[in-house]
Design a protein around this motif. Structure first.
Motif, PDB file in Angstrom:
ATOM      1  N   LEU A   1      10.486  53.447  57.484  1.00 17.07           N
ATOM      2  CA  LEU A   1      10.328  54.892  57.293  1.00 17.07           C
ATOM      3  C   LEU A   1       9.495  55.135  56.038  1.00 17.07           C
ATOM      4  O   LEU A   1       9.797  54.555  54.986  1.00 17.07           O
TER       5      LEU A   1
ATOM      6  N   ASP B   1      12.091  53.503  53.467  1.00  9.95           N
ATOM      7  CA  ASP B   1      13.364  52.872  53.800  1.00  9.95           C
ATOM      8  C   ASP B   1      13.159  52.014  55.030  1.00  9.95           C
ATOM      9  O   ASP B   1      12.105  52.053  55.659  1.00  9.95           O
ATOM     10  N   TYR B   2      14.174  51.220  55.335  1.00 10.84           N
ATOM     11  CA  TYR B   2      14.093  50.360  56.520  1.00 10.84           C
ATOM     12  C   TYR B   2      15.311  50.639  57.382  1.00 10.84           C
ATOM     13  O   TYR B   2      16.441  50.645  56.904  1.00 10.84           O
ATOM     14  N   ASP B   3      15.050  50.906  58.648  1.00 10.94           N
ATOM     15  CA  ASP B   3      16.137  51.160  59.595  1.00 10.94           C
ATOM     16  C   ASP B   3      16.346  49.884  60.397  1.00 10.94           C
ATOM     17  O   ASP B   3      15.640  49.621  61.377  1.00 10.94           O
TER      18      ASP B   3
END
Lengths: 345, 345, 345, 345
Positions: free
Chosen positions: B310, B301-303
């Motif tokens: 992530l 995922d991308y924060d």
């Protein structure tokens, strides 16, 4: 010993269960009213057989109604309700003269815009936000003692904020370099009829969830920002692990100050704190030492290879992370000893 | 179907148990020799009653002796021995013409100085280091097929290296910003008579350990450095959680390339890999889906708040993290299908 | 509130840990001496980090020595020692004027021949056997209050004897038809460095053990025989299940009396008992409702198809099955309230 | 290798999951149709991510419809449906020429009156009852090979019937003296959204349930009666323990024959059985040795004090207790090797 009359609103989940358990044994709390729409008419011991034999366990749940709650004589109300719903009861109970300790997220954020961003709906009681005190007793004991409305902190936030605050305040770590992984027992996910919470789905399973933006980030970053004196944004990944209770949080951040000050900063901050146990350099906090207590254990270390400070903390998500902490605030606001009814090993 | 004669050296721990379990069911492996100093004279099924009824489970453990092992006709030896001890048997079995797959740490590092730094003793067989192949089949299939000596990777490293490699190779993340937290089931700590590994010490407990410098960092950083084309130093914190098996690793690093390339890089790297299952953006790997298999599941995922990518991975520490991976290398070096004897769900 | 000075002898196992935990929180117990040969010089909180912060947790273990123990001012000594060893300390501490509560099996049997049959050695202190009181407070409160030497009952026996006694006394069941299966958490097997007690050996495992003649049969049959007025021989099979604590016992026996008397007999016997909670007909006792308490929960049912009465009981093996019960006797012999320091939910 | 086309009807619970898992890996089964009303449109791997990568895991669940199932080409249908519902599908699928293996209780009882007594409703398909074969392969291999309709036995019954049959047939035990306690992992209770099955309600909990007359008694007593040549009534108490899978059953009965014949009777009965592993006198079966296999382990002992024979058995409730056993029957009725697709360790 003087005591206070208590109402618990919405007490059929795991947080409510722990709150009731602690209040039933609290020498200065008299439980006079418990509400649960779904369980009205049942006694505490019918819903939670574990309570059988406790003085007070024959008390019956009633449907929640502000007038009836007020008529019970309750002086303080604990709200163990979903966010959104809690604000409504807080308003009506404050109007009727009760002091309120809210365990939901409704009053934890100073900024209603942040609430809306993280909780997906406009804040339900903006007027009360300013009055509410974020009830972390280690840093707001004074405000808690005078508050009418306490927003008791979330489980993850307590385990993450407490170790970081002293280091941020002293400028020892880079506030923009913080990365936290937390592991929570399954009670943190609630007492809900849901397939993913079944024994066979959680046992022998470890998994991250709510990535990359868990709701608790909002209150964590709020408190860290106050301490750092700048807007803090951090990385936080929660995991579900097969234990009933306990949160283990591992946080790291770049050291920018003097290494020799790190241990001192923690000691200065918490040497007099009733419920923070410092494990020192190299101490790895273990959830099994804190479950069913109000303690948070904090160890730390320094990784000279990456220049990062490691903070290793553990608490009971239902204890210091929820019910215990709420009662700690209750003790403070009632003028009782901070450890009244809360000292367990 | 052609098959290969196998010896397993030092097979009384959890890795040895899983190795034997998989080999007993492998259609192209014939177990001809198993050694265990402590259990010499016992049969496989006596030590591990689970094996009762398996063809081959009547085989008896013998005390380890290179000549006797060679005389058994074994063509390939798996070493499930402590580091330090493994090197000695590797040397003598290679001399006797066997190919060796070592599950210990003895041949995983290219640089003997790093070995000494992390393992606290001079490397026991420096001459063989150059020849040994770090047996991660997803990146060294070709070398594995020709190797005489395989250093099979550690459990944590497999779960951490695989998701990071494609991103490092393409320069998509900052190699100096990597932070990993891993959670391992208790079998990862070994089958040792030790109080901290008792049921009551691990159950209802979560704790970090080996901070801040776990030995596996040495091989992880070696492989990440090769991929990044620069020396990588990272933060790694392992945790013990109450499951029998499974490792969940959560890794984050600063995105420095194009977000749109992240998913593509993973797909390009692993679309044809037999044992890497990509869960896509938002996919949270769960250990319960990989236990008793040779799969590693990888989600990401991308924060956007922190600018961090992530990586969420899960494997069986005894499977893809140890015994399964060793057998995967065995299949490749024997010219068998990579999935022979390893496909389980 | 008056209090008593306490010594705990041999306090490094799970029973010792629970005993110390309860005594540290007991408002009328002052811990003045703890012994452990293996841990002499360590403080309570060093060995058991959970105790950190408890007043008294800085007390240091000493090597066991009767004179030193007596010199500590201790008035009552709890023995948490292996059988055989306990008798020796009981003798020397009684000589020095202490009252002794022994948690081992050494003084539980009236007949030294039965001790020898079940424990494989001659009884080590025959002279004291006659004086010792089998410390089941529900039936011997009077004797306990005057005793110098208490033999505190075993974990399985407490859960089995209590439900059976009222029915045997009234002749409601056939004393020769009793069959019991018990399931115990792993702490019941002790805090020993042993492979079969490792997490990975106990987790996801259920197994019978010590068949067909577990040592606890000796004391169970002794007490049942007294109640029945005839020699009782019964079938008992213990099982190990993957929980930290808790014993669940399921006992059945042929009904020979009036069914309508069964519930009444239990109520008459235990309505005033502080720690027996009757669940009534159809009530299935659950260990999770009694762990960390001194309660034993007892339900029952009647199987008209087989004519058998079912007794369903649950207790904490370390609580009512060991440490809690010993403290219950201590309260009685000290003239304190029976629930002093023992009421938890 | 020849293979058979398979439909699985109602495959979203734990039994269905295990059935699908085994069939996906079975070298002679081709899964052509899976139904689930709630999950129609989802693929196997969407519902059960563990299956990702398995050939066949892209198959989509359809809503159950006899015509569509028949049109899939399926030759054999496994029914993993609730009792009552299963009978309906059995009828319509038999009419369309499929052979049916029913994992529900609908066709296990010879006598519709017993069905009504235990299941609380008239039998839904009395005509088929006579034809159905109670599919315990160890005693009805011949009938299974020719059957159109198999009633696959329940989980508890398999673990209890198998050890008892040889002793009852030879008159070695008193058929009216049988007492069994069983402990089952939580998957036995199903994959249902129910509070009592949540992780936190089952973990650290042991409890009896369904006392005194669990439904499985009906089929157990039916089979024991056939073996004994007289109507058998027995005492059976099931317990829920915190494991994912596994049943441990402890059965005792009065010895009335020659003790020397007990071990022999078991050996004669099962020496050639593919899935019964005899542990001999003193052998305590452990669920951890049979989980994820089709084995049932059986040990025994003699308690000379009470004159009772102890039978100690363990199986995987989802394996030999459900899905594995159904596939064992499938192998037999298809003319395949009995161990095809079922040999795991």
């Amino acid at each position: 010993m003087n005591s206070t009359k208590i109402a618990v609103i919405g007490a059929s989940g795991y947080t409510g269960l722990e709150l009731l358990r602690l209040l039933l044994m609290h020498p200065q709390a008299e439980l006079v009213c418990v509400t649960s729409r779904a369980n009205a008419g049942k006694s505490l011991k019918q819903l939670f057989p574990r309570f059988t034999g406790a003085p007070g366990a024959d008390l019956e749940f009633i449907a929640p109604d502000a007038d009836v709650i007020a008529a019970s004589g309750a002086e303080v109300a604990f709200l163990a309700l979903p966010h959104g719903v809690a604000a409504e009861y807080a308003t009506s109970l404050l109007e009727r003269g009760l002091r309120v300790i809210d365990l939901s997220a409704d009053f934890r954020l100073d900024d209603p815009a942040v609430y809306e961003e993280f909780y997906g709906a406009p804040h339900p009681a903006v007027d009360l936000l300013k009055e509410a005190v974020y009830g972390l007793p280690e840093i707001r004991s004074e405000e808690i003692s005078k508050a009418r409305l306490i927003a008791s902190p979330g489980c993850y936030p307590t385990s993450i904020i407490l170790p970081l605050l002293p280091l941020l305040r002293k400028g020892l770590i880079d506030p923009q370099s913080i990365v936290t992984c937390s592991m929570s027992g399954v009670s943190g996910a609630g007492r809900k009829e849901a397939i993913p919470l079944l024994f066979c789905e959680c046992n022998e399973s470890v998994r991250a969830y709510s990535v990359p933006k868990h709701r608790h980030l909002s209150e964590i970053e709020q408190e860290l920002s106050i301490a750092a004196g700048e807007k803090v944004v951090m990385s936080f990944t929660p995991h579900l692990v097969p234990t009933n209770a306990g949160i283990c949080s591992t946080t790291s951040a770049k050291l920018v100050g003097d290494l020799a000050e790190v241990g001192k900063a923690l000691e200065e901050a918490y040497n007099d704190a009733a419920y923070v146990r410092l494990l020192g350099k190299g101490g790895c906090a273990d959830t099994k030492n804190v479950t069913r207590t109000n303690f948070v254990d904090i160890g730390w270390d320094y990784d000279e290879r990456t220049g990062r400070i490691l903070l290793l903390s553990a608490e009971d998500n239902l204890g210091k992370g929820a019910a215990g902490q709420a009662i700690q605030s209750f003790n403070i606001m009632s003028g009782f000893s901070e450890t009244s009814g809360l000292l367990n090993f």
